[in-house]
Design a protein around this motif. Structure first.
Motif, PDB file in Angstrom:
ATOM      1  N   PHE A 114       0.828  -1.201   0.000  1.00  7.14           N
ATOM      2  CA  PHE A 114       0.000   0.000   0.000  1.00  7.14           C
ATOM      3  C   PHE A 114       0.866   1.256   0.000  1.00  7.14           C
ATOM      4  N   LEU A 115       1.851   1.283   0.889  1.00  9.58           N
ATOM      5  CA  LEU A 115       2.659   2.476   1.037  1.00  9.58           C
ATOM      6  C   LEU A 115       3.503   2.761  -0.201  1.00  9.58           C
ATOM      7  N   ALA A 116       3.939   1.724  -0.884  1.00 11.22           N
ATOM      8  CA  ALA A 116       4.794   1.907  -2.062  1.00 11.22           C
ATOM      9  C   ALA A 116       4.080   2.671  -3.171  1.00 11.22           C
ATOM     10  N   THR A 117       2.759   2.649  -3.176  1.00 11.20           N
ATOM     11  CA  THR A 117       2.001   3.351  -4.213  1.00 11.20           C
ATOM     12  C   THR A 117       1.314   4.608  -3.680  1.00 11.20           C
ATOM     13  N   SER A 118       1.683   5.018  -2.471  1.00 10.22           N
ATOM     14  CA  SER A 118       1.057   6.183  -1.846  1.00 10.22           C
ATOM     15  C   SER A 118       1.871   7.440  -2.103  1.00 10.22           C
ATOM     16  N   ASP A 119       1.199   8.527  -2.461  1.00  8.86           N
ATOM     17  CA  ASP A 119       1.850   9.830  -2.639  1.00  8.86           C
ATOM     18  C   ASP A 119       1.797  10.563  -1.291  1.00  8.86           C
ATOM     19  N   ASP A 120       2.736  10.235  -0.428  1.00 12.06           N
ATOM     20  CA  ASP A 120       2.703  10.669   0.974  1.00 12.06           C
ATOM     21  C   ASP A 120       3.353  12.042   1.148  1.00 12.06           C
ATOM     22  N   ILE A 121       2.700  13.072   0.625  1.00 16.44           N
ATOM     23  CA  ILE A 121       3.281  14.411   0.700  1.00 16.44           C
ATOM     24  C   ILE A 121       2.178  15.442   0.839  1.00 16.44           C
ATOM     25  N   ALA A 122       2.478  16.497   1.605  1.00 15.57           N
ATOM     26  CA  ALA A 122       1.481  17.546   1.837  1.00 15.57           C
ATOM     27  C   ALA A 122       2.183  18.881   2.051  1.00 15.57           C
ATOM     28  N   LEU A 123       1.467  19.940   1.730  1.00 18.65           N
ATOM     29  CA  LEU A 123       1.915  21.301   2.009  1.00 18.65           C
ATOM     30  C   LEU A 123       1.065  21.870   3.128  1.00 18.65           C
ATOM     31  N   VAL A 124       1.722  22.509   4.077  1.00 22.76           N
ATOM     32  CA  VAL A 124       1.029  23.178   5.176  1.00 22.76           C
ATOM     33  C   VAL A 124       1.189  24.681   4.961  1.00 22.76           C
ATOM     34  N   LYS A 125       0.069  25.375   4.757  1.00 23.41           N
ATOM     35  CA  LYS A 125       0.124  26.827   4.609  1.00 23.41           C
ATOM     36  C   LYS A 125      -0.059  27.470   5.979  1.00 23.41           C
ATOM     37  N   LEU A 126       0.868  28.339   6.328  1.00 21.67           N
ATOM     38  CA  LEU A 126       0.799  29.026   7.604  1.00 21.67           C
ATOM     39  C   LEU A 126      -0.061  30.279   7.492  1.00 21.67           C
ATOM     40  N   ALA A 127      -0.614  30.697   8.617  1.00 24.65           N
ATOM     41  CA  ALA A 127      -1.490  31.866   8.612  1.00 24.65           C
ATOM     42  C   ALA A 127      -0.721  33.151   8.332  1.00 24.65           C
ATOM     43  N   ALA A 128       0.573  33.149   8.620  1.00 28.24           N
ATOM     44  CA  ALA A 128       1.399  34.336   8.387  1.00 28.24           C
ATOM     45  C   ALA A 128       2.793  33.895   7.967  1.00 28.24           C
ATOM     46  N   PRO A 129       3.475  34.681   7.145  1.00 28.20           N
ATOM     47  CA  PRO A 129       4.834  34.313   6.725  1.00 28.20           C
ATOM     48  C   PRO A 129       5.802  34.282   7.902  1.00 28.20           C
ATOM     49  N   VAL A 130       6.781  33.383   7.814  1.00 30.98           N
ATOM     50  CA  VAL A 130       7.856  33.304   8.802  1.00 30.98           C
ATOM     51  C   VAL A 130       8.981  34.218   8.327  1.00 30.98           C
ATOM     52  N   ARG A 131       9.314  35.215   9.123  1.00 31.41           N
ATOM     53  CA  ARG A 131      10.339  36.188   8.731  1.00 31.41           C
ATOM     54  C   ARG A 131      11.669  35.984   9.438  1.00 31.41           C
ATOM     55  N   ASP A 132      11.683  35.150  10.487  1.00 29.07           N
ATOM     56  CA  ASP A 132      12.890  35.009  11.300  1.00 29.07           C
ATOM     57  C   ASP A 132      13.665  33.731  11.044  1.00 29.07           C
ATOM     58  N   VAL A 133      13.220  32.919  10.073  1.00 33.00           N
ATOM     59  CA  VAL A 133      13.904  31.674   9.729  1.00 33.00           C
ATOM     60  C   VAL A 133      13.998  31.576   8.211  1.00 33.00           C
ATOM     61  N   ALA A 134      15.150  31.220   7.707  1.00 35.71           N
ATOM     62  CA  ALA A 134      15.333  31.089   6.259  1.00 35.71           C
ATOM     63  C   ALA A 134      14.798  29.745   5.769  1.00 35.71           C
ATOM     64  N   PRO A 135      14.007  29.743   4.693  1.00 42.25           N
ATOM     65  CA  PRO A 135      13.511  28.481   4.123  1.00 42.25           C
ATOM     66  C   PRO A 135      14.648  27.659   3.516  1.00 42.25           C
ATOM     67  N   VAL A 136      14.397  26.364   3.342  1.00 44.84           N
ATOM     68  CA  VAL A 136      15.361  25.448   2.726  1.00 44.84           C
ATOM     69  C   VAL A 136      14.978  25.230   1.268  1.00 44.84           C
ATOM     70  N   PRO A 137      15.900  25.404   0.336  1.00 42.77           N
ATOM     71  CA  PRO A 137      15.573  25.182  -1.075  1.00 42.77           C
ATOM     72  C   PRO A 137      15.359  23.705  -1.386  1.00 42.77           C
ATOM     73  N   LEU A 138      14.585  23.434  -2.431  1.00 46.05           N
ATOM     74  CA  LEU A 138      14.298  22.067  -2.859  1.00 46.05           C
ATOM     75  C   LEU A 138      15.343  21.583  -3.855  1.00 46.05           C
ATOM     76  N   TYR A 139      15.652  20.313  -3.781  1.00 48.02           N
ATOM     77  CA  TYR A 139      16.499  19.693  -4.797  1.00 48.02           C
ATOM     78  C   TYR A 139      15.645  19.438  -6.031  1.00 48.02           C
ATOM     79  N   ARG A 140      16.116  19.867  -7.199  1.00 47.87           N
ATOM     80  CA  ARG A 140      15.319  19.795  -8.427  1.00 47.87           C
ATOM     81  C   ARG A 140      15.964  18.925  -9.500  1.00 47.87           C
ATOM     82  N   GLY A 141      16.987  18.169  -9.113  1.00 49.39           N
ATOM     83  CA  GLY A 141      17.641  17.282 -10.069  1.00 49.39           C
ATOM     84  C   GLY A 141      17.072  15.882 -10.024  1.00 49.39           C
ATOM     85  N   ASN A 142      17.802  14.939 -10.623  1.00 50.10           N
ATOM     86  CA  ASN A 142      17.361  13.538 -10.619  1.00 50.10           C
ATOM     87  C   ASN A 142      18.532  12.581 -10.426  1.00 50.10           C
TER      88      ASN A 142
END
Length: 281
Positions: A114-142
């Motif tokens: 079951f898990l091998a075919t599951s798209d186990d990913i989600a985005l959590v939108k915050l009520a306000a932007p975080v200004r005191d912590v730098a976001p982490v960039p995504l890896y976009r290669g393969n």
């Protein structure tokens, strides 16, 4: 399905946890201060995510807050209110009956399927932007296979010889370990917990309580998010015990979902600008 019950049942084959370490290395060498990775998001109760944009956290869908605006996530030691949770469109929670069957039989094979075919990913939108912590960039290669990755988490711990502590807390202190990606598929990257002397000097794996936690690589001199802790497959002959040498950890393959992530964030930003023209988000 009760979230706590899900985490307990899936400890036999899923919900990746905190760092389980080598049996021949002092635990102190794995411990790091919270300031070492401020972009780590602590989900309510247990589980993690990663701040990837000022108002967005990326996590495993099964670890995401279930009550949206009633919940908060902690980033940089500060509680941040959740506005909404957006699961990948084809994500489906694992049926409770499947978990109970595996627990009763001692055979998690159907859970793995079951898990091998599951798209186990989600985005959590915050009520306000975080200004005191730098976001982490995504890896976009393969080209993830063969890369050494850094894994971080606060979940349960243990060591490869004895396994994960059976009654340990799923929220402990921050630890960091390393491993090497040995395989990649359409949805997941995976690595194996190798015993000494073949393991890396600070070899480790995620354990219970670190679902959604970061798997990172250095790419062109930048730390990038390549995976999210999702589920585990016990080593042959080890039954349902987690954390032993030979265990394989499956992590959501971030590069597989970057187009979806970008489109969700862009669409929501466009909606917000339409409602509040001239506002910077």
């Amino acid at each position: 399905m009760n979230r706590y019950l899900l985490f307990v049942l899936l400890a036999i084959s899923s919900t990746a946890s905190a760092i389980v370490i080598r049996s021949d290395v002092d635990d102190a060498k794995y411990r790091i201060p919270a300031s070492a990775f401020p972009a780590l998001a602590d989900m309510p109760g247990e589980g993690h995510g990663v701040l990837i944009a000022p108002q967005w956290v990326l996590t495993a869908a099964h670890a995401a807050p279930m009550h949206d605006m009633e919940q908060t996530v902690s980033i940089g030691g500060v509680e941040r209110k959740v506005e909404s949770v957006i699961n990948y469109p084809t994500y489906t929670r694992m049926p409770e009956a499947l978990a109970k069957e595996a627990l009763a039989s001692g055979d998690p094979a159907k859970i793995h399927q079951f898990l091998a075919t599951s798209d186990d990913i989600a985005l959590v939108k915050l009520a306000a932007p975080v200004r005191d912590v730098a976001p982490v960039p995504l890896y976009r290669g393969n080209e993830e296979i063969g890369k050494t990755v850094q894994i971080i988490g606060k979940g349960a711990t243990g060591n490869g010889a004895d396994g994960q502590l059976p009654h340990g807390s799923h929220r402990t202190i921050l630890r960091r370990a390393f491993n090497a990606i040995t395989g990649a598929g359409a949805r997941y990257l995976w690595y194996q917990f190798d015993p000494p002397p073949s393991g890396l000097p600070l070899e480790g794996v995620l354990g219970s309580g670190d679902s959604g936690g970061p798997v990172m690589i250095y790419n062109n001199g930048t730390k990038q998010l390549v995976g999210l802790g999702s589920w585990i497959r016990s080593a042959p002959g080890n039954g349902l015990q987690a954390g032993l040498y030979g265990q394989v950890v499956y992590n959501v393959r971030v590069s597989r979902y970057v187009k979806w992530i970008d489109s969700v964030i862009l669409d929501k930003a466009s909606e917000a600008l339409a409602e509040h023209p001239g506002t910077l988000f």
